[in-house]
Design a protein around this motif. Structure first.
Motif, PDB file in Angstrom:
ATOM      1  N   GLN A 186      13.061  -0.206   3.714  1.00  0.00           N
ATOM      2  CA  GLN A 186      12.648  -1.056   2.598  1.00  0.00           C
ATOM      3  C   GLN A 186      11.648  -0.342   1.687  1.00  0.00           C
ATOM      4  O   GLN A 186      11.548  -0.654   0.504  1.00  0.00           O
ATOM      5  N   ILE A 187      10.926   0.587   2.258  1.00  0.00           N
ATOM      6  CA  ILE A 187       9.959   1.357   1.452  1.00  0.00           C
ATOM      7  C   ILE A 187      10.633   2.555   0.807  1.00  0.00           C
ATOM      8  O   ILE A 187      10.392   2.871  -0.368  1.00  0.00           O
ATOM      9  N   PHE A 188      11.513   3.224   1.557  1.00  0.00           N
ATOM     10  CA  PHE A 188      12.092   4.482   1.098  1.00  0.00           C
ATOM     11  C   PHE A 188      13.002   4.301  -0.117  1.00  0.00           C
ATOM     12  O   PHE A 188      12.900   5.059  -1.099  1.00  0.00           O
ATOM     13  N   GLU A 189      13.875   3.333  -0.068  1.00  0.00           N
ATOM     14  CA  GLU A 189      14.903   3.203  -1.106  1.00  0.00           C
ATOM     15  C   GLU A 189      14.318   3.048  -2.516  1.00  0.00           C
ATOM     16  O   GLU A 189      14.670   3.799  -3.426  1.00  0.00           O
ATOM     17  N   PRO A 190      13.418   2.085  -2.729  1.00  0.00           N
ATOM     18  CA  PRO A 190      12.893   1.945  -4.103  1.00  0.00           C
ATOM     19  C   PRO A 190      12.088   3.160  -4.558  1.00  0.00           C
ATOM     20  O   PRO A 190      12.116   3.534  -5.735  1.00  0.00           O
ATOM     21  N   LEU A 191      11.381   3.776  -3.634  1.00  0.00           N
ATOM     22  CA  LEU A 191      10.596   4.950  -4.011  1.00  0.00           C
ATOM     23  C   LEU A 191      11.501   6.119  -4.351  1.00  0.00           C
ATOM     24  O   LEU A 191      11.261   6.856  -5.314  1.00  0.00           O
ATOM     25  N   HIS A 192      12.566   6.298  -3.567  1.00  0.00           N
ATOM     26  CA  HIS A 192      13.487   7.410  -3.784  1.00  0.00           C
ATOM     27  C   HIS A 192      14.174   7.296  -5.140  1.00  0.00           C
ATOM     28  O   HIS A 192      14.333   8.275  -5.876  1.00  0.00           O
ATOM     29  N   LEU A 251       3.556   9.374  -9.709  1.00  0.00           N
ATOM     30  CA  LEU A 251       4.416  10.141  -8.814  1.00  0.00           C
ATOM     31  C   LEU A 251       3.704  10.535  -7.524  1.00  0.00           C
ATOM     32  O   LEU A 251       4.352  10.799  -6.504  1.00  0.00           O
ATOM     33  N   ILE A 252       2.387  10.547  -7.541  1.00  0.00           N
ATOM     34  CA  ILE A 252       1.624  11.086  -6.405  1.00  0.00           C
ATOM     35  C   ILE A 252       1.791  10.222  -5.161  1.00  0.00           C
ATOM     36  O   ILE A 252       2.091  10.723  -4.070  1.00  0.00           O
ATOM     37  N   THR A 253       1.601   8.910  -5.315  1.00  0.00           N
ATOM     38  CA  THR A 253       1.721   8.023  -4.146  1.00  0.00           C
ATOM     39  C   THR A 253       3.136   8.030  -3.570  1.00  0.00           C
ATOM     40  O   THR A 253       3.297   8.147  -2.339  1.00  0.00           O
ATOM     41  N   PRO A 254       4.198   7.898  -4.355  1.00  0.00           N
ATOM     42  CA  PRO A 254       5.546   7.961  -3.773  1.00  0.00           C
ATOM     43  C   PRO A 254       5.819   9.262  -3.028  1.00  0.00           C
ATOM     44  O   PRO A 254       6.418   9.246  -1.945  1.00  0.00           O
ATOM     45  N   LEU A 255       5.368  10.375  -3.570  1.00  0.00           N
ATOM     46  CA  LEU A 255       5.588  11.643  -2.875  1.00  0.00           C
ATOM     47  C   LEU A 255       4.832  11.683  -1.545  1.00  0.00           C
ATOM     48  O   LEU A 255       5.348  12.189  -0.545  1.00  0.00           O
ATOM     49  N   THR A 256       3.632  11.135  -1.552  1.00  0.00           N
ATOM     50  CA  THR A 256       2.867  11.074  -0.295  1.00  0.00           C
ATOM     51  C   THR A 256       3.596  10.228   0.730  1.00  0.00           C
ATOM     52  O   THR A 256       3.751  10.624   1.895  1.00  0.00           O
ATOM     53  N   THR A 257       4.026   9.061   0.322  1.00  0.00           N
ATOM     54  CA  THR A 257       4.733   8.157   1.238  1.00  0.00           C
ATOM     55  C   THR A 257       6.017   8.789   1.741  1.00  0.00           C
ATOM     56  O   THR A 257       6.313   8.760   2.959  1.00  0.00           O
ATOM     57  N   LEU A 258       6.789   9.370   0.841  1.00  0.00           N
ATOM     58  CA  LEU A 258       8.060   9.977   1.247  1.00  0.00           C
ATOM     59  C   LEU A 258       7.820  11.155   2.184  1.00  0.00           C
ATOM     60  O   LEU A 258       8.607  11.378   3.115  1.00  0.00           O
ATOM     61  N   LYS A 310       0.837  -1.209   0.000  1.00  0.00           N
ATOM     62  CA  LYS A 310       0.000   0.000   0.000  1.00  0.00           C
ATOM     63  C   LYS A 310       0.866   1.250   0.000  1.00  0.00           C
ATOM     64  O   LYS A 310       0.558   2.237  -0.677  1.00  0.00           O
ATOM     65  N   ALA A 311       1.944   1.236   0.784  1.00  0.00           N
ATOM     66  CA  ALA A 311       2.808   2.417   0.886  1.00  0.00           C
ATOM     67  C   ALA A 311       3.517   2.713  -0.437  1.00  0.00           C
ATOM     68  O   ALA A 311       3.813   3.873  -0.746  1.00  0.00           O
ATOM     69  N   LYS A 312       3.783   1.681  -1.208  1.00  0.00           N
ATOM     70  CA  LYS A 312       4.530   1.875  -2.457  1.00  0.00           C
ATOM     71  C   LYS A 312       3.616   2.163  -3.652  1.00  0.00           C
ATOM     72  O   LYS A 312       3.896   3.037  -4.469  1.00  0.00           O
ATOM     73  N   ARG A 313       2.526   1.411  -3.726  1.00  0.00           N
ATOM     74  CA  ARG A 313       1.736   1.499  -4.950  1.00  0.00           C
ATOM     75  C   ARG A 313       0.239   1.747  -4.719  1.00  0.00           C
ATOM     76  O   ARG A 313      -0.536   1.759  -5.669  1.00  0.00           O
ATOM     77  N   GLY A 314      -0.146   1.915  -3.489  1.00  0.00           N
ATOM     78  CA  GLY A 314      -1.571   2.133  -3.218  1.00  0.00           C
ATOM     79  C   GLY A 314      -1.985   3.565  -3.493  1.00  0.00           C
ATOM     80  O   GLY A 314      -1.169   4.422  -3.823  1.00  0.00           O
ATOM     81  N   PRO A 315      -3.265   3.860  -3.360  1.00  0.00           N
ATOM     82  CA  PRO A 315      -3.737   5.246  -3.479  1.00  0.00           C
ATOM     83  C   PRO A 315      -3.049   6.121  -2.435  1.00  0.00           C
ATOM     84  O   PRO A 315      -2.611   5.622  -1.390  1.00  0.00           O
TER      85      PRO A 315
END
Length: 1361
Positions: free
Chosen positions: A746-752, A763-770, A717-722
């Motif tokens: 584990q979540i930060f590295e691939p998204l970054h 791009l929206i979900t990764p920015l939200t998570t980060l 969810k953190a990587k690819r969810g809404p």
């Protein structure tokens, strides 16, 4: 006949065979024996026996002698009376007695014998009955018509019969009596008043209650003789009612009781009397009118009465008494209404309008009884009450008096339970009153603790009865929650939160009581007692009782244990009932039935006892949700779509997960929630994630198998969810797992590494998570995030417009229409802010750079690159995002310190943005930060600018925000008396200097002495001062006056050497001073303390400088009306609800009209202003409020365009400096569109015709602005508008409110987009649009941004190597 007379003349008495002479010489027994034989003889005779009649004529005369009539033995008298009755029968129609006196004696004698009928068990009763039957059948008394004393005879007969009648008599006795009396009335020439009184007296209530049989006899007699006796009854009432001759009868004082009884017996008896009542209804005597009203209420309200239909003039005249000046009369009319509604539903329409007026009656008792009447009828049968009547009850739930509000609320609750829960009226009836549940919960928004406690009680007893079986109770709660409106849901959530908070307070008190005694402990106990007291009715008395309870808890270990069990998170509903019962039993005393202390304890236990929710209940609720998911629930039967039911069920579980987290600790519940995470419905998954966050703190230990399944889901969810699910997933990991750093990495590295500015949708979900990682783990990701912000967010994302926006005239669109690029930019802004909030320091000067970036967005109207690619809705979104980000940073002390006054002022002006939704969203975020006491006090002054908002609802919303914030601060100061060092940042009165300074730098305030601009200043100041001055606590009026005087002795710290700025400062101070003087009578008293002025805003006073000059033009004096704001009259005050449903209540003094800013009830002055505006090509006359109801009706038709003119602008600077933020000025539009807009194209003039046409084509959205937006730099004027005059736009039509994001889980750090919805409805409105900026200015800004990019990068990345 001659022979008979001769026989009588000789005086010889002939006795029947076997009967010897009857004289005084024989014994009584012998006389009785002989008389019986005589009776037998006369009984056997008939009228045709002429010989026998002649033979016994002397005997007949002898029996009428005084010897027999006055004989002492009652048996003798009875036998003689029977003989005389037969004699009258035999000799009829001529009686053998010719003397009037003798006839009178005989009939009076017979009447006396009839008294023997009273004893039905007497041995002689049959003879008495024979006597009655004989004289009734023969109508013997009709002989008396010719006698002068006939009235005396008849009256005595009637009295005797009414006296002797009793319940021992059979129908025959009753019938013969009626026959006897009716013959006298029907065959006589007249009925005397005395005889009439003898009949009517039995109808008087006192007599009626003493002898019901006499009443029935009189009733039967009147029915039998109605036609004959009616004239005499009419004459009696004429004498008493019309002529006032009360002496004609002793019954005059009972005349109204008699009318009622006679009407119930036979309405024809009163055909000529009823019109007289109409005259009496208009009597000047209050008591007389009251008696008539009481009478007619019974007559009209009687079950089978047709009086209203038969006598409509009288009915209309009676209805007029609903508006009588005499209170008891209006009260009587209202009480009658319930009987009328129940017995005559056809009259409900006539009653509705009158009950409406009385529901607003100044008298509390009348308003109360209106509610009682309507509710009584509704509980009998809802069909008897129309919707209008129920709405009257609905309105009174906001009455100013507690007794009326309570009656209305309880009436609605009982009605709801009967027809909705118990289903007595069927589905149609249930749907008719479905609004009741929402209305009752809306009342929880009121400030009164009594209202809130009653709502809690109603919810527990009527809406979701706590005594239902668990499964049924949860089903009831499930479907109730699914059908509530938004505001009711929020109220219910707030109710559970308040109860949960009070449980924690009581638990804290128990913990303090168990500690060893000490001074510090006693102070802590007292402080906690005060907190608990404020959650109980009548805090003044409750304080002593709570102190007593604290002492009882110290002394009684058993009660303490019971209370600890009650507030324990693991307490079940059944256990709670046992604990409450044991505690009240222990504290109660049989010797003291009325125990105020016990009542207070019951109130407290009622609020903290978990009577609805426990582990079993949560399990049942989860099963109910699963049924809906599986399609086996009764959703259709309950009228709830399955999808809506599932969403509501998860939302319900979400709020309960905060208030009752322990109740969720079961594998079955967690497994069901895991299933919800896999559903396609985003809202359901979001709610499930929030539930996990609130309840899963011990999941790793207690449910490891759930954890192993949940973690991968959260990471996905953190990587690819809404975006929202990604946010909640990060917070779940942070709250639930001990090795969160590893999971975050584990979540930060691939998204970054995977950020791609070209793929905006992904791009929206990764920015939200980060962004949330940056806030929750700033130390872990400090370095990479700084580089990310500098190189990606600012350079690649914010300063590039890749996709041209849609060209539209709308200023706002729905969420699903916003471009991915705009959403990504918004998340980029949020990421920067969250990163700064996580770091919480400005050592690297990143805060300054971010503030300049946000300021640049506001300066550029949301289009940072100034390339003109962005659409207006996208620009509005970015303006709101930038302003919200500034508010976020201002809540952190380290960033608040570096916000310049220019940046603060620019941010403040967003509340006057041209886009309605921007104004609304900004105001909600501002209110939220202020309510939590996180935003500094100067931000409260921003609401002063709302006085200029053209939309009434927005002004009302701002007023509510001010009231609530001021009350919160005052309450906080009362609860925390030791925070004197923070007084400057908390005391509401200290907002005045900030408001003055903000208005001094308002871009609309250009000409210091301009009357129209000063009137705007006055409106804005009064908008705040009206609420602050509503209470003169501790002589605060003098304190405010002293504060304004002190400001006038200083200079503006923002521009201390600017003479014009300081002149504006002193002028605004004079406006404030005049408001205070005109609205206060205590301003001249000594100030309680010397005010402290904020040094950032004002210089220190110069001791050598004494400023006593009056800077206001003389014309302004007429605009300050002396005296307090006029209060509504009594009736008006009652008619006005306490607050709108779903909105917090306002204090009495602050509850002013908000229909217009020019209204005399809401402004220090309200002279009638000229509303006619003449529009010319180059100059314009400014109107103070274009949204006023009396706005301009006349315009010059020869003007080049019909657009409202923009305000005068301050010249813009040619470039932006890195070290100093520009002053807030009006926004400049892109030059690309400036030239077309400068022409006189009719399609772009936005005149009245254009507005009407566009209003239907824009889907209720904002259309193009008509004047310059507040809060942005000035536009360069076009050629034909070299000196645009000041003006303000007005709302054109409704605008769809911005999509309100889901409320964040309780207790979580507040997030952007999750706001408290204070308003119930929103209407569109925008401010005017100025001319476009020239192409050269636009290109200048763009080249400045490009050339200064290096500076931004260095500031963000100076520590990144």
């Amino acid at each position: 006949m001659a022979h008979s007379k001769a026989r009588a003349a000789d005086g010889k008495v002939t006795y029947p065979p076997g009967v010897k002479e009857i004289s005084s010489n024989i014994s009584k027994e012998e006389m009785v024996r002989r008389l019986k034989m005589v009776v037998k003889t006369f009984m056997d005779m008939d009228q045709d026996s002429e010989e026998e009649k002649e033979l016994y004529l002397n005997l007949a005369l002898h029996l009428a002698s005084d010897f027999f009539l006055k004989h002492p033995d009652k048996d003798v008298r009875l036998l003689v009376a029977c003989c005389l009755a037969d004699i009258f029968r035999i000799y009829a129609p001529e009686a053998p007695y010719t003397s009037p006196d003798k006839l009178k004696d005989i009939f009076m004698f017979i009447t006396r014998q009839l008294k023997g009928l009273e004893d039905t068990k007497s041995a002689q009763f049959n003879r008495y009955f024979y006597l009655l039957e004989n004289i009734a059948w023969v109508k013997s008394y009709n002989i008396c018509f010719e006698l002068e004393d006939s009235n005396e005879i008849f009256t005595q007969l009637y009295r005797t019969l009414f006296q002797v009648i009793n319940n021992g008599h059979n129908q025959k006795v009753h019938m013969h009596m009626v026959d006897l009396m009716s013959s006298i009335v029907c065959e006589g020439d007249s009925v005397s008043q005395e005889l009439l009184d003898t009949v009517l007296v039995n109808l008087v209530p006192a007599h009626k209650n003493l002898n019901k049989q006499a009443y029935d006899l009189a009733k039967a007699l009147l029915k039998r003789t109605a036609q004959a006796i009616e004239p005499y009854i009419t004459n009696f009432f004429n004498l008493v009612l019309m002529l006032g001759k009360t002496s004609v009868s002793d019954l005059s004082e009972h005349v109204f009781d008699l009318i009622l009884e006679l009407y119930n017996i036979d309405s024809h008896l009163l055909l000529s009397v009823l019109p007289q009542l109409e005259f009496k209804l208009k009597s000047n005597d209050n008591d007389e009118r009251l008696q008539v009203v009481k009478l007619l209420a019974k007559m009209f309200g009687a079950k089978d009465s047709e009086l209203a239909a038969q006598n409509k003039p009288l009915w209309q005249c009676y209805l007029g008494r609903f508006n009588d000046i005499h209170v008891p009369i209006r009260l009587e009319c209202v009480k009658f209404a319930s009987h009328c509604l129940m017995n005559h539903p056809d009259l409900a329409k006539d009653l509705t309008e009158y009950l409406k007026v009385r529901s607003h009656d100044p008298e509390e008792a009348i308003r109360h009884d209106v509610i009682v009447s309507i509710v009584t009828a509704a509980k009998k049968d809802l069909a008897l009450v129309n919707d209008a009547l129920l709405n009257f009850v609905r309105e009174r739930t906001l009455d100013k008096r507690w007794r009326v509000r309570k009656e209305a609320m309880m009436g609605l609750a009982q009605t709801y339970k009967k027809y909705c829960l118990q289903g007595e009226g069927g589905k149609e009836t249930s749907n008719q009153i479905a609004w009741i549940k929402n209305k009752l919960l809306h009342i929880y928004y009121q400030n009164s603790i009594d209202d809130r406690l009653l709502v809690e009680r109603i919810f527990a007893q009527y809406m979701v009865p706590h005594n239902l079986e668990t499964t049924e109770r949860m089903k009831c709660l499930y479907y109730l929650y699914a059908t509530l409106d938004t505001n009711a849901v929020k109220a219910l959530n707030e109710m559970w939160k308040c109860q949960n908070m009070l449980r924690h307070h009581v638990k804290d008190l128990l913990d303090l009581v168990k500690l060893p005694k000490s001074d510090a402990g006693s102070k802590a106990v007292f402080a906690k007692v005060m907190v608990i007291t404020r959650n109980l009715p009548d805090p003044g008395k409750a304080q002593d009782f709570v102190k007593k309870l604290a002492q009882v808890l110290e002394d009684d270990e058993r009660i303490r244990d019971q209370l600890e069990a009650l507030v324990s998170p693991a307490c079940s509903c059944k256990q709670a009932e046992v604990c409450v019962r044991d505690i009240t039993k222990k504290l109660g005393s049989p010797k003291q039935p009325s125990n105020p202390f016990l009542e207070m304890v019951k109130f407290l236990l009622e609020r903290i006892a978990p009577v609805h929710i426990d582990t079993e209940s949560i399990s049942a609720l989860v099963k109910q949700v699963n049924k809906s998911i599986d399609g086996t629930a009764d959703d259709d039967d309950e009228g709830v779509p399955t999808e809506q039911a599932i969403r509501a069920g998860l939302e319900l579980l979400k709020i309960l997960s905060f208030t009752h987290p322990v109740s969720f600790h079961s594998a079955e519940t967690f497994e069901s929630l895991l299933g919800c995470l896999k559903m396609d419905d985003e809202k359901v998954a979001e709610a499930a994630l929030q539930i996990f966050k609130n309840t899963g703190r011990k999941m790793e230990e207690s449910f490891p198998h759930i954890k192993s399944v949940l973690l991968p889901v959260l990471q996905t969810k953190a990587k690819r969810g809404p975006p929202r699910q990604a946010k909640y997933a990060i917070h779940c990991i942070h709250a639930m797992f001990t090795h969160r750093d590893t999971h975050f990495a584990q979540i930060f590295e691939p998204l970054h590494k995977g950020l791609d500015p070209e793929d905006l949708e992904q791009l929206i979900t990764p920015l939200t998570t980060l962004g949330h990682l940056a806030q929750l783990a700033p130390e872990q990701f400090a370095a990479p995030l700084k580089s990310l912000v500098a190189n990606f967010i600012v350079k690649d994302l914010l300063m590039n417009d890749r996709i041209p926006g849609k060209k539209t005239t709308k200023l706002w669109v729905s969420d699903d229409e916003v471009s991915p690029e705009t959403l990504a930019k918004i998340q980029g802004i949020k990421l920067m802010v969250r990163w700064l909030l996580g770091v919480k320091n400005n050592l690297s000067k990143s805060g300054n750079s971010t503030l300049r970036m946000l300021t640049a967005i506001l300066h550029s109207d949301g289009d940072l690159t100034e390339q003109g690619k962005m659409g207006k809705p996208d620009m509005s979104r970015l303006r709101l995002a930038a302003a919200s980000a500034l508010l976020k940073l201002a809540q952190e002390p380290c960033y608040h310190e570096i916000i310049t006054l220019e940046q603060y002022q620019l941010c403040a002006l967003v509340i006057n943005d041209e886009c309605y939704q921007v104004r609304q969203g900004f105001a909600q975020k501002l209110h939220k930060g202020l309510c939590r006491l996180r935003l500094p006090l100067e931000y409260l002054a921003v609401f002063a600018l709302c006085a200029k908002d053209p939309v009434k609802e927005r002004r009302a919303h701002a007023r509510q925000c001010l009231v609530k914030n001021i009350n919160i601060r005052r309450e906080y100061l009362k609860q925390h008396a030791a925070v004197s060092d923070k007084l400057f940042s908390l005391l509401p009165e200290y907002v005045v200097p900030y408001a003055i300074h903000l208005l001094v730098h308002d871009p609309d305030y250009v000409k210091v002495q301009d009357i129209e601009q000063l009137k705007d200043i006055k409106e804005s100041l009064w908008f705040i001062l009206e609420i602050i001055m509503s209470k003169n606590e501790n002589n605060s009026h003098a304190f405010i006056r002293k504060m304004v005087e002190n400001i006038k002795q200083t200079k503006d710290a923002q521009a201390p050497t600017d003479a014009k700025t300081n002149e504006k400062l002193y002028t605004v101070c004079d406006v404030a001073m005049n408001i205070i003087i005109s609205k206060s009578t205590t301003y001249s008293l000594e100030s309680p303390k010397d005010p402290v002025l904020p040094t950032r805003f004002f210089t220190k006073p110069d001791k050598n400088f004494s400023n006593t000059k009056n800077y206001l033009p003389p014309e302004m004096k007429s605009f300050f009306t002396p005296g307090k704001p006029k209060a509504a009259n009594v009736l008006g005050a009652v008619n006005k609800p306490l607050s709108t449903a779903g909105k917090p209540i306002q204090s009495k003094a602050s509850r002013m009209e908000t229909a217009s800013n020019d209204d005399s009830t809401s402004n220090p002055s309200s002279p009638q202003r000229s509303k006619t505006r003449y529009t010319h090509t180059h100059t314009h006359t400014h109107t103070s409020n274009p949204s006023s109801p009396q706005r301009s009706k006349t315009r010059n038709e020869d003007s080049l365009d019909d657009k409202p003119r923009g305000r005068k602008r301050v010249a813009a600077t040619s470039n932006l400096d890195d070290d100093a933020s520009p002053k807030p000025k009006r926004v400049r539009k892109k030059a690309a569109a400036a030239a077309p807009m400068a022409t006189a194209d009719p399609e772009d003039q936005w005149g009245e015709d254009s507005r009407l046409a566009d209003s239907q084509a824009e889907d209720e959205q904002n259309s193009p602005p008509k004047k310059g937006r507040r809060g942005r730099p000035a536009k360069a004027a076009v050629a034909n508008q070299e000196c645009p005059a000041k003006g303000r736009g007005r709302g054109r039509k409704k605008a769809t409110p911005p999509h309100e994001e889901e409320e964040e889980e309780v207790g979580e750090e507040e997030e952007e987009g999750e706001e408290e919805n204070i308003e119930v409805k929103a209407k569109g409105g925008r401010q005017a649009r100025a001319s476009r900026r020239s192409t050269q200015r636009s290109e200048g800004i763009w080249w400045w941004l490009v050339s200064n990019w290096f500076v931004f990068s260095c500031l963000f990345c100076q520590d990144v190597s």
